[in-house]
Scaffold this motif. Structure first.
Motif, PDB file in Angstrom:
ATOM      1  N   LEU A 116      -5.775  -3.897  -0.488  1.00 45.59           N
ATOM      2  CA  LEU A 116      -6.229  -3.581   0.938  1.00 45.59           C
ATOM      3  C   LEU A 116      -7.618  -3.837   0.986  1.00 45.59           C
ATOM      4  N   ALA A 169      -3.674  -6.946   3.050  1.00 49.93           N
ATOM      5  CA  ALA A 169      -3.719  -6.411   4.064  1.00 49.93           C
ATOM      6  C   ALA A 169      -5.262  -5.946   4.404  1.00 49.93           C
ATOM      7  N   PHE A 226      -7.672  -2.932   6.971  1.00 53.83           N
ATOM      8  CA  PHE A 226      -7.658  -1.892   7.828  1.00 53.83           C
ATOM      9  C   PHE A 226      -9.120  -2.144   8.520  1.00 53.83           C
ATOM     10  N   GLU A 261      -6.852   7.426  10.208  1.00 60.78           N
ATOM     11  CA  GLU A 261      -5.885   6.099  10.486  1.00 60.78           C
ATOM     12  C   GLU A 261      -6.016   5.072   9.053  1.00 60.78           C
ATOM     13  N   GLY A 262      -7.178   5.292   8.658  1.00 58.41           N
ATOM     14  CA  GLY A 262      -7.522   4.742   7.107  1.00 58.41           C
ATOM     15  C   GLY A 262      -6.767   5.240   6.216  1.00 58.41           C
ATOM     16  N   ALA A 269      -3.007   4.108   6.599  1.00 55.78           N
ATOM     17  CA  ALA A 269      -2.724   2.856   6.226  1.00 55.78           C
ATOM     18  C   ALA A 269      -2.862   2.640   4.863  1.00 55.78           C
ATOM     19  N   PHE A 317       0.627   0.939   3.083  1.00 58.16           N
ATOM     20  CA  PHE A 317       0.529  -0.385   2.168  1.00 58.16           C
ATOM     21  C   PHE A 317       0.800   0.149   0.697  1.00 58.16           C
ATOM     22  N   PRO A 359      -4.736  -6.794  12.893  1.00 58.21           N
ATOM     23  CA  PRO A 359      -5.126  -5.512  13.178  1.00 58.21           C
ATOM     24  C   PRO A 359      -6.228  -5.797  14.339  1.00 58.21           C
TER      25      PRO A 359
END
Length: 502
Positions: free
Chosen positions: A4, A30, A32, A57-58, A61, A65, A182
């Motif tokens: 990530l 992915a 963020f 939010e992080g 995520a 993931f 995103p």
């Protein structure tokens, strides 16, 4: 294995290259994005940043993931931001964290002194990151991974640098979906690079410092590399089919340095792609032929680094050996080819005096660029210009210590040199230079003749002035600025919705 990336509100081509390389090897990636609307180089409000934070939010995520590794692409201006995120993540989980890009390349031990950072990837990262991911998956040792620095039982190990990737055609196309998912507003136009490295050795630039670093390891001979013209066209056709862009932005450090490559590429671009484009160029490489090739193949505007109208400063301080006549001719050639020239400049250079600023105004009057972007010099400890300023006694011991200790935007920039202070003379010239594309030639001459530039009001916000200038002179709605405007509105609306739902 899953990686990530935490992104600092911009389309980072390096992350897209890393993601594509990992995916080709069978790994998942992915991204963020932290919008950083209220804590960036242009706007800094800790109160608003705390109010509209995206940390939760992080964390969500990360939980969704479930990565095996978390990566940050870190330039020096983003170092504090990356460290704050890494520390917050480490409080929640024990997922390994790696920093890459310029700052870890030059300062691996400083980076790994942070308890929350486990690895530093130095130099080009594709092969280094892939070997790190596979070593983590297999539980293997990191000692043989070139380009990696890591912690080993309380000690920091810095492995030898990895050779540069010689064959850029062997790399996969960049993973644009990493950002477009995103950050859908980035899909205004298509940005890419045809090569890596820069042929010039400016004292203020990381390219010069990077070449020296690779030379210490005997690896600098192939610093400037490029994809074949046919390979770049293949990427552009693939991207046109996939994303349907109507403008291209080539983000190479210098687009026109190889005349043979340019001739072949421009012919293919015109015949097979037929889309207008932007490129970064240097006055050293622009003449009637190169400008003509670019104009006929669809180039509509370029950004060119002039840095200063003072030949003394360019030669002695910046190591930019090009005459004012050549610079003016480059801008004239671009205009005659139907290309809008926009130029970058640096103010606050070591030993800069009023006469040097007057030379800059005169060069811009002669060249008449469509836009001017004057920036204040910022000192970074690995650059030659920082060493030069120290050797000549132009920085105080406090300034030197601050630059070597603090890599935040507020800590590494000094806006006073010689007899110039940002809040006085140079600041007035800064405003005048920003406004010059809006001013008629007779008015500029009048200001020069009567020495009126130094009385230009200096209290206007430079960002506001730049937007007003774009509104009247064009460039307001090009693909790059549409990304900024759309992204700011989109991200702010998302932050407000998230805040209201808390």
């Amino acid at each position: 294995m899953k990686v990530l990336f935490i992104n600092p509100q911009q389309e980072m081509a390096g992350l897209q290259c890393l993601s594509a390389y990992l995916k080709r090897a069978g790994h998942a990636t992915a991204l963020f994005n932290d919008p950083r609307l209220f804590m960036n180089l242009f706007l800094q409000s800790e109160r608003l940043d705390r109010l509209f934070h995206v940390r939760e939010e992080g964390f969500a995520a990360i939980e969704a993931f479930s990565p095996d590794l978390i990566g940050f692409s870190v330039v020096s201006d983003d170092y504090e931001w990356a460290c704050a995120w890494a520390a917050a993540i480490r409080e929640r989980c024990d997922i390994p964290i790696v920093f890459g890009n310029c700052h870890p390349t030059f300062y691996p031990r400083q980076v790994l002194a942070q308890p929350e950072v486990d690895f530093a990837a130095r130099g080009e990262g594709e092969e280094t990151l892939l070997e790190l991911v596979e070593a983590l998956g297999k539980g293997e040792d990191f000692a043989k991974i070139r380009g990696l620095a890591y912690k080993d039982h309380g000690s920091v190990r810095v492995n030898p640098m990895r050779p540069l990737i010689a064959d850029l055609d062997s790399l996969p196309f960049p993973d644009k979906d990493l950002h477009y998912g995103p950050m859908p507003y980035l899909n205004h136009g298509y940005s890419t690079m045809t090569g890596r490295g820069c042929p010039f050795r400016c004292t203020f630039c990381h390219n010069n410092s990077s070449v020296k670093l690779y030379a210490e390891h005997g690896l600098a001979k192939s610093w400037v590399r490029r994809q074949s013209p046919r390979r770049v066209i293949a990427e552009l056709l693939w991207a046109k089919e996939r994303y349907g862009y109507d403008h291209i932005r080539f983000n190479d450090e210098e687009f026109a340095y190889d005349r043979g490559w340019l001739r072949e590429f421009c012919a293919l671009l015109k015949a097979e792609v037929g889309v207008p484009y932007f490129a970064w160029v240097s006055p050293n490489t622009i003449d009637a032929e190169s400008a003509g090739l670019m104009g006929k193949s669809g180039c509509d505007f370029v950004e060119m680094g002039l840095q200063s109208g003072s030949e003394r400063l360019r030669t002695d301080i910046l190591h930019r050996r090009v005459s004012n006549e050549r610079m003016a001719e480059a801008m004239r050639s671009l205009r005659e080819a139907g290309i809008r020239p926009e130029v970058d400049l640096l103010l606050g250079l070591p030993t800069e005096m009023k006469a040097d600023l007057d030379d800059t105004v005169e060069l811009l009057r002669r060249g008449r660029p469509g836009a001017t972007y004057p920036f204040w010099l910022r000192y970074y400890p690995v650059t030659d210009i920082f060493a030069l300023a120290k050797e000549r006694g132009l920085l105080s011991s406090e300034q030197i210590a601050c630059a070597e200790r603090d890599f935040s935007p507020r800590g590494s920039g000094y806006y006073r040199e010689g007899n110039l202070r940002r809040e006085s003379l140079a600041r007035h010239y800064h405003t005048f230079i920003l406004l010059m594309p809006l001013l008629p030639d007779w008015l500029i001459r009048l200001c020069q003749r009567w020495d009126l530039v130094r009385f230009t009001p200096a209290f206007f916000d430079s960002m506001v002035l730049a937007q007003v200038r774009r509104l009247f002179r064009g460039g307001m709605f090009d693909d790059y600025h549409l990304r900024i405007y759309h992204g700011s509105v989109w991200e702010f609306a998302r932050l407000v919705r998230a805040w209201l739902s808390r």
